[in-house]
Design a protein around this motif. Sequence first.
Motif, PDB file in Angstrom:
ATOM      1  N   VAL A 116       0.841  -1.192   0.000  1.00  0.00           N
ATOM      2  CA  VAL A 116       0.000   0.000   0.000  1.00  0.00           C
ATOM      3  C   VAL A 116       0.875   1.240   0.000  1.00  0.00           C
ATOM      4  O   VAL A 116       2.046   1.205   0.383  1.00  0.00           O
ATOM      5  CB  VAL A 116      -0.941   0.025   1.221  1.00  0.00           C
ATOM      6  CG1 VAL A 116      -1.896  -1.166   1.192  1.00  0.00           C
ATOM      7  CG2 VAL A 116      -0.152   0.053   2.531  1.00  0.00           C
ATOM      8  N   GLY A 117       0.300   2.337  -0.437  1.00  0.00           N
ATOM      9  CA  GLY A 117       1.019   3.599  -0.460  1.00  0.00           C
ATOM     10  C   GLY A 117       0.053   4.744  -0.578  1.00  0.00           C
ATOM     11  O   GLY A 117      -1.163   4.546  -0.707  1.00  0.00           O
ATOM     12  N   GLU A 146      -8.823   4.632   5.373  1.00  0.00           N
ATOM     13  CA  GLU A 146      -7.854   3.633   5.819  1.00  0.00           C
ATOM     14  C   GLU A 146      -6.591   4.255   6.422  1.00  0.00           C
ATOM     15  O   GLU A 146      -5.882   3.595   7.181  1.00  0.00           O
ATOM     16  CB  GLU A 146      -7.399   2.766   4.646  1.00  0.00           C
ATOM     17  CG  GLU A 146      -8.407   1.853   4.029  1.00  0.00           C
ATOM     18  CD  GLU A 146      -7.772   1.090   2.882  1.00  0.00           C
ATOM     19  OE1 GLU A 146      -7.393  -0.074   3.097  1.00  0.00           O
ATOM     20  OE2 GLU A 146      -7.624   1.679   1.791  1.00  0.00           O
ATOM     21  N   VAL A 147      -6.292   5.476   6.027  1.00  0.00           N
ATOM     22  CA  VAL A 147      -4.991   6.050   6.381  1.00  0.00           C
ATOM     23  C   VAL A 147      -4.770   6.088   7.895  1.00  0.00           C
ATOM     24  O   VAL A 147      -3.682   5.714   8.378  1.00  0.00           O
ATOM     25  CB  VAL A 147      -4.828   7.441   5.746  1.00  0.00           C
ATOM     26  CG1 VAL A 147      -3.528   8.077   6.207  1.00  0.00           C
ATOM     27  CG2 VAL A 147      -4.854   7.333   4.225  1.00  0.00           C
ATOM     28  N   TYR A 194      -4.689  14.230   2.834  1.00  0.00           N
ATOM     29  CA  TYR A 194      -3.353  13.682   3.044  1.00  0.00           C
ATOM     30  C   TYR A 194      -2.406  13.967   1.873  1.00  0.00           C
ATOM     31  O   TYR A 194      -1.348  13.348   1.767  1.00  0.00           O
ATOM     32  CB  TYR A 194      -3.434  12.175   3.279  1.00  0.00           C
ATOM     33  CG  TYR A 194      -4.063  11.816   4.604  1.00  0.00           C
ATOM     34  CD1 TYR A 194      -3.344  11.922   5.793  1.00  0.00           C
ATOM     35  CD2 TYR A 194      -5.394  11.394   4.669  1.00  0.00           C
ATOM     36  CE1 TYR A 194      -3.924  11.600   7.008  1.00  0.00           C
ATOM     37  CE2 TYR A 194      -5.977  11.064   5.885  1.00  0.00           C
ATOM     38  CZ  TYR A 194      -5.236  11.174   7.049  1.00  0.00           C
ATOM     39  OH  TYR A 194      -5.811  10.853   8.250  1.00  0.00           O
ATOM     40  N   GLY A 195      -2.778  14.890   1.020  1.00  0.00           N
ATOM     41  CA  GLY A 195      -1.921  15.199  -0.119  1.00  0.00           C
ATOM     42  C   GLY A 195      -2.074  16.630  -0.567  1.00  0.00           C
ATOM     43  O   GLY A 195      -2.697  17.458   0.103  1.00  0.00           O
ATOM     44  N   GLY A 196      -1.456  16.933  -1.711  1.00  0.00           N
ATOM     45  CA  GLY A 196      -1.594  18.261  -2.305  1.00  0.00           C
ATOM     46  C   GLY A 196      -0.665  19.274  -1.667  1.00  0.00           C
ATOM     47  O   GLY A 196       0.515  19.358  -2.002  1.00  0.00           O
ATOM     48  N   THR A 197      -1.156  20.030  -0.725  1.00  0.00           N
ATOM     49  CA  THR A 197      -0.372  21.074  -0.069  1.00  0.00           C
ATOM     50  C   THR A 197       0.644  20.469   0.891  1.00  0.00           C
ATOM     51  O   THR A 197       0.570  19.281   1.251  1.00  0.00           O
ATOM     52  CB  THR A 197      -1.292  22.004   0.738  1.00  0.00           C
ATOM     53  OG1 THR A 197      -1.904  21.238   1.798  1.00  0.00           O
ATOM     54  CG2 THR A 197      -2.374  22.590  -0.141  1.00  0.00           C
ATOM     55  N   ILE A 198       1.579  21.286   1.330  1.00  0.00           N
ATOM     56  CA  ILE A 198       2.526  20.840   2.357  1.00  0.00           C
ATOM     57  C   ILE A 198       1.783  20.405   3.612  1.00  0.00           C
ATOM     58  O   ILE A 198       2.102  19.370   4.218  1.00  0.00           O
ATOM     59  CB  ILE A 198       3.551  21.949   2.656  1.00  0.00           C
ATOM     60  CG1 ILE A 198       4.588  22.020   1.525  1.00  0.00           C
ATOM     61  CG2 ILE A 198       4.217  21.732   4.010  1.00  0.00           C
ATOM     62  CD1 ILE A 198       5.614  23.122   1.683  1.00  0.00           C
ATOM     63  N   ALA A 199       0.763  21.148   3.999  1.00  0.00           N
ATOM     64  CA  ALA A 199      -0.011  20.779   5.188  1.00  0.00           C
ATOM     65  C   ALA A 199      -0.642  19.399   5.024  1.00  0.00           C
ATOM     66  O   ALA A 199      -0.721  18.619   5.993  1.00  0.00           O
ATOM     67  CB  ALA A 199      -1.084  21.822   5.462  1.00  0.00           C
ATOM     68  N   GLY A 200      -1.081  19.076   3.815  1.00  0.00           N
ATOM     69  CA  GLY A 200      -1.651  17.763   3.572  1.00  0.00           C
ATOM     70  C   GLY A 200      -0.607  16.673   3.583  1.00  0.00           C
ATOM     71  O   GLY A 200      -0.827  15.594   4.153  1.00  0.00           O
ATOM     72  N   ARG A 201       0.547  16.934   2.978  1.00  0.00           N
ATOM     73  CA  ARG A 201       1.574  15.897   2.868  1.00  0.00           C
ATOM     74  C   ARG A 201       2.244  15.570   4.202  1.00  0.00           C
ATOM     75  O   ARG A 201       2.740  14.456   4.396  1.00  0.00           O
ATOM     76  CB  ARG A 201       2.605  16.305   1.816  1.00  0.00           C
ATOM     77  CG  ARG A 201       2.068  16.091   0.396  1.00  0.00           C
ATOM     78  CD  ARG A 201       2.805  16.906  -0.647  1.00  0.00           C
ATOM     79  NE  ARG A 201       4.250  16.810  -0.476  1.00  0.00           N
ATOM     80  CZ  ARG A 201       5.093  17.795  -0.792  1.00  0.00           C
ATOM     81  NH1 ARG A 201       4.634  18.940  -1.253  1.00  0.00           N
ATOM     82  NH2 ARG A 201       6.382  17.620  -0.633  1.00  0.00           N
ATOM     83  N   ILE A 202       2.266  16.523   5.143  1.00  0.00           N
ATOM     84  CA  ILE A 202       2.862  16.218   6.447  1.00  0.00           C
ATOM     85  C   ILE A 202       1.857  15.595   7.409  1.00  0.00           C
ATOM     86  O   ILE A 202       2.232  15.110   8.477  1.00  0.00           O
ATOM     87  CB  ILE A 202       3.501  17.458   7.101  1.00  0.00           C
ATOM     88  CG1 ILE A 202       2.435  18.486   7.515  1.00  0.00           C
ATOM     89  CG2 ILE A 202       4.554  18.075   6.174  1.00  0.00           C
ATOM     90  CD1 ILE A 202       2.996  19.659   8.316  1.00  0.00           C
TER      91      ILE A 202
END
Length: 357
Positions: A116-117, A146-147, A194-202
Motif C-alpha cells: 500500500v502507499g 484507511e490512512v 493527506y496530499g496536495g499542499t505541504i499541510a496535507g503531505r505532512i
Amino acid sequence: MTTLFSDYGLGDLTLPNRMVMAPMTRVRAAAGGLATPSMAMYYAQRATAGLIVSEGVQPSLVGQSNPGTPGLHTDEQAASWRAVTDAVHINGGRIFAQIMHGGRVSHPDTTGHQPVGPSAIAAVGEVFTPTGPQPAPVPRALDTAEVPEHAHAYAEAARRAIDAGFDGVELHGANGYLISQFLSSNANLRTDRYGGTIAGRIRFAVEAVSATVDAIGAVRTGIRLSPGGGFWGVEETDALALNTALLTELSRLGLAYIHLEATTDEEVLMGLRRAWPGTLIVNPVLPMGPKQTGREEADHWLGLGADLISFGRGFLANPDLVERLRVGLPIAPVDESTYYQGGDAGYLTYPAYQYTV
C-alpha cells in the motif's frame, strides 16, 4: 567543552556519550518475524553506544518491506525482543526500536499482500523477496478512511516495544518508506487531506507521531527523516519548506529527538536545526554512500549544533567503536557481502580491537 564523549540527558535517560548506533537492516530474524539469540548478542556487543536504534521493525504484516526482518505486531514477536533488550541493558546500554512501515517498498511474495502507499505509483528499483530481487510492484493507494489505521499501527507497535523492554521508539520517516512516501512530492499525488499542499503531505507523519506520543509518551518517541528524499525514487522538491513545516508541528509534542540524515545540502540541514528546538541527532554522511561517518564529520556537526551523532557502518564492523574513536584506534572495514546474507558471519564475528604487546 562538549565533545563526542560528553554525556547527554535524553528524556529520562543519561547517555554516557554522544554516539548513536544508527538503524541498519540486517535480515537475521527468525520465521514469523521473531528476534533471535544472535540478535541479542549483536546489540549487546555494541552497548557502549550512547544510544542504539534497532533495525527497522515492521508494525504490521502489510508493513513488512524485506524478508527476514523482525516485527512488533504480535505478542510472540514482542516476547522475543525481551532477550535483546535485557542483553543491552545488562551490558549497560540503552535501545530504541525503529518502527518501519515499508509502504510501497514491499512485495506480495514477501507478505502475501499487495503493498500500500499514498498513491498507485511504484517505487523505483527492485525490492528483495524470498526468491530474490524483483521489480517493485504498483501499490494499492490507500482510501482516505484507511490512512489513520496505518498511522496508528506505529503506536500499537510502540506499545509492544515498551512492553518488550525498549527505552523508546524511533518512527522511520526516511528513506522512501511509508511516512517518506506521504511527505514526497512525487510518490504522493493525493487530492484529499493527506496530499496536495505541504499541510496535507505532512499530515500522515504528524498523525503517526501524535498517536505514538499518546501511546508511550513524548520522551520515548523520536522520528528519522531524510530531507530531500533520494531513496526508492522518492523526491521532496521543497525540502526546506516541507520539513520546516513538519518540525514546527512536531515541536509542539515535546519529542525525544529528531534524527536527520545528510540527504540534502548543509544549508537546508542548518535551516532545520534552527527550526527544531529540541534534541537533534545528525547522520553526517549519506547513508549507503561512498563515505563512512568518522570523527571529523562527527566533530563538524557537533560544532554546527547537533546534540548527538549517528554512525552506521562504523558500528557494524566495530562493536567497540566508541573506544576506537576515543583513543584513535584503527577503524575496521565492513564486509558488504555479509550485510544481508543471514547467519552469524559478518554479524557476530567482528571483534573488538586486538591489542598486541
